[in-house]
Enzyme design. Structure first.
Site, PDB file in Angstrom:
ATOM      1  N   LYS A   1       1.848  -2.754   6.411  1.00  0.00           N
ATOM      2  CA  LYS A   1       1.814  -3.143   5.542  1.00  0.00           C
ATOM      3  C   LYS A   1       3.937  -2.324   4.873  1.00  0.00           C
ATOM      4  O   LYS A   1       4.447  -3.340   4.181  1.00  0.00           O
ATOM      5  CB  LYS A   1       1.851  -1.694   4.697  1.00  0.00           C
ATOM      6  CG  LYS A   1       0.102  -2.094   4.693  1.00  0.00           C
ATOM      7  CD  LYS A   1      -0.440  -3.555   3.687  1.00  0.00           C
ATOM      8  CE  LYS A   1      -1.681  -3.588   2.952  1.00  0.00           C
ATOM      9  NZ  LYS A   1      -1.553  -5.380   2.568  1.00  0.00           N
TER      10      LYS A   1
ATOM     11  N   SER B   1       0.448  -1.487   0.031  1.00  0.00           N
ATOM     12  CA  SER B   1       0.143   0.411  -0.244  1.00  0.00           C
ATOM     13  C   SER B   1       1.392   1.463   0.153  1.00  0.00           C
ATOM     14  O   SER B   1       1.987   0.741   0.102  1.00  0.00           O
ATOM     15  CB  SER B   1      -0.811   0.045   1.223  1.00  0.00           C
ATOM     16  OG  SER B   1      -1.822   1.085   1.791  1.00  0.00           O
TER      17      SER B   1
ATOM     18  N   THR C   1     -12.428  -0.047  -4.394  1.00  0.00           N
ATOM     19  CA  THR C   1     -12.503  -1.501  -4.110  1.00  0.00           C
ATOM     20  C   THR C   1     -13.615  -1.503  -2.563  1.00  0.00           C
ATOM     21  O   THR C   1     -13.943  -0.954  -1.944  1.00  0.00           O
ATOM     22  CB  THR C   1     -11.434  -2.580  -3.189  1.00  0.00           C
ATOM     23  OG1 THR C   1     -10.558  -2.010  -2.066  1.00  0.00           O
ATOM     24  CG2 THR C   1     -10.453  -2.484  -4.628  1.00  0.00           C
TER      25      THR C   1
ATOM     26  N   TYR D   1      -2.470  -1.134  10.283  1.00  0.00           N
ATOM     27  CA  TYR D   1      -2.634  -0.986   8.952  1.00  0.00           C
ATOM     28  C   TYR D   1      -1.049  -0.874   8.608  1.00  0.00           C
ATOM     29  O   TYR D   1      -0.547  -1.663   7.425  1.00  0.00           O
ATOM     30  CB  TYR D   1      -3.567  -0.458   8.311  1.00  0.00           C
ATOM     31  CG  TYR D   1      -3.657  -0.952   6.767  1.00  0.00           C
ATOM     32  CD1 TYR D   1      -3.941  -1.923   6.618  1.00  0.00           C
ATOM     33  CD2 TYR D   1      -3.324   0.297   5.714  1.00  0.00           C
ATOM     34  CE1 TYR D   1      -4.409  -2.166   5.157  1.00  0.00           C
ATOM     35  CE2 TYR D   1      -3.600  -0.120   4.232  1.00  0.00           C
ATOM     36  CZ  TYR D   1      -4.436  -1.229   3.784  1.00  0.00           C
ATOM     37  OH  TYR D   1      -3.737  -1.446   2.682  1.00  0.00           O
TER      38      TYR D   1
END
Length: 282
Positions: A154, A137, A185, A150
């Protein structure tokens, strides 16, 4: 299988970006092993195709990863491209994310790709060829507000992939890190891929409420087209020398360039002090 045809294995192919990646590979004439927790949902999402095999896979389960890799070889004889795509988003300020949530984030986003890659690499080493693609990401290279868990998962993937390159290059295996910006998405769909913090702290309460509302408002408004990203990955996987890193999306490009300039500025700001760390051997 023709000389140009590849066998792709795509995780998290039941929704979002994984669907588009699998469809792009199929459209290019490749054979695809599409995995997800519910293989029927994966098939429904991608659409029936003679070159498609759907396999049940929870990436946090190493035994399931081994079984999925074996199923791929049983059907197609090899695995040429692995796309580590499965992931989710535990959002929140660090103190409000419970330890259990943070560990769950790492299990899916970090240890999940490790499990699948560990199952696939022996196959690629026997072939003396292969390509491991891992979707990280923009948050894997740029820390962001409300993304402590998160981004940590990543960033960990990025370090692993940068180092894995040296492990597997001698066996004809290449690696590519893909850093998408905001693509349209299901990542921001509450309960599907986005999980909000379990804990509540007064100091963060107002900011948390406002930030959750802002994230929810972004769902369906993201500027990136996942179909174009899928097509781009097919193009990159066909190169003799795939890139070590691919920044996907104009927003991600701008952010990565800004981060690169910031790193250089920070190095230059204290260059003299940084360079004066050697032992005096006299």
């Amino acid at each position: 299988m023709t000389e140009q045809q590849q066998v792709w294995m795509v995780t998290g192919a039941g929704r979002g970006m994984g669907v588009q990646i699998a469809q792009a590979a199929l459209s290019a004439g490749h054979e695809v092993v599409a995995t997800g927790r519910d293989p029927e949902r994966v098939q429904d999402a991608i659409g029936a195709h003679r070159n498609l095999l759907t396999v049940a896979l929870d990436v946090t389960d190493p035994v399931a990863a081994e079984a999925a890799a074996a199923a791929a070889v049983d059907r197609f004889g090899r695995i040429d491209v692995l796309v580590n795509n499965a992931g989710n988003f535990y959002a929140g300020y660090f103190e409000e994310i419970s330890p259990e949530q943070l560990r769950a984030q790492m299990e899916t986003n970090f240890f999940g790709p490790l499990n699948v890659t560990r199952a696939v690499l022996p196959i690629m080493r026997r072939q003396r060829s292969g390509h491991v693609v891992t979707i990280t990401s923009a948050a894997g290279i740029i820390g962001q507000e409300f993304c402590a868990a998160y981004a940590a998962s990543k960033f960990a993937l990025e370090g692993w992939m940068e180092s894995l390159r040296y492990d597997v290059e001698p066996y004809g295996i290449s690696t590519t890190i893909v850093e998408p910006g905001f693509f349209r998405t299901e990542l921001l769909v509450e309960g599907a891929s986005s999980i909000w913090p379990e804990l509540s702290i007064d100091d963060y309460a107002e900011r948390t409420t406002q930030t959750i509302a802002a994230w929810k408002g972004m769902n369906g408004q993201q500027g990136g087209d996942p179909a174009k990203l899928g097509a781009a990955l097919v193009t990159l996987a066909a190169l003799d020398t795939p890139p070590l890193r691919f920044v996907a999306g104009a927003d991600a490009l701008a952010g990565v360039e800004q981060k690169a300039h910031l790193l250089l500025e920070q190095v230059d700001a204290h260059r003299e002090l940084s360079s004066a760390m050697s032992l005096d051997e006299s």
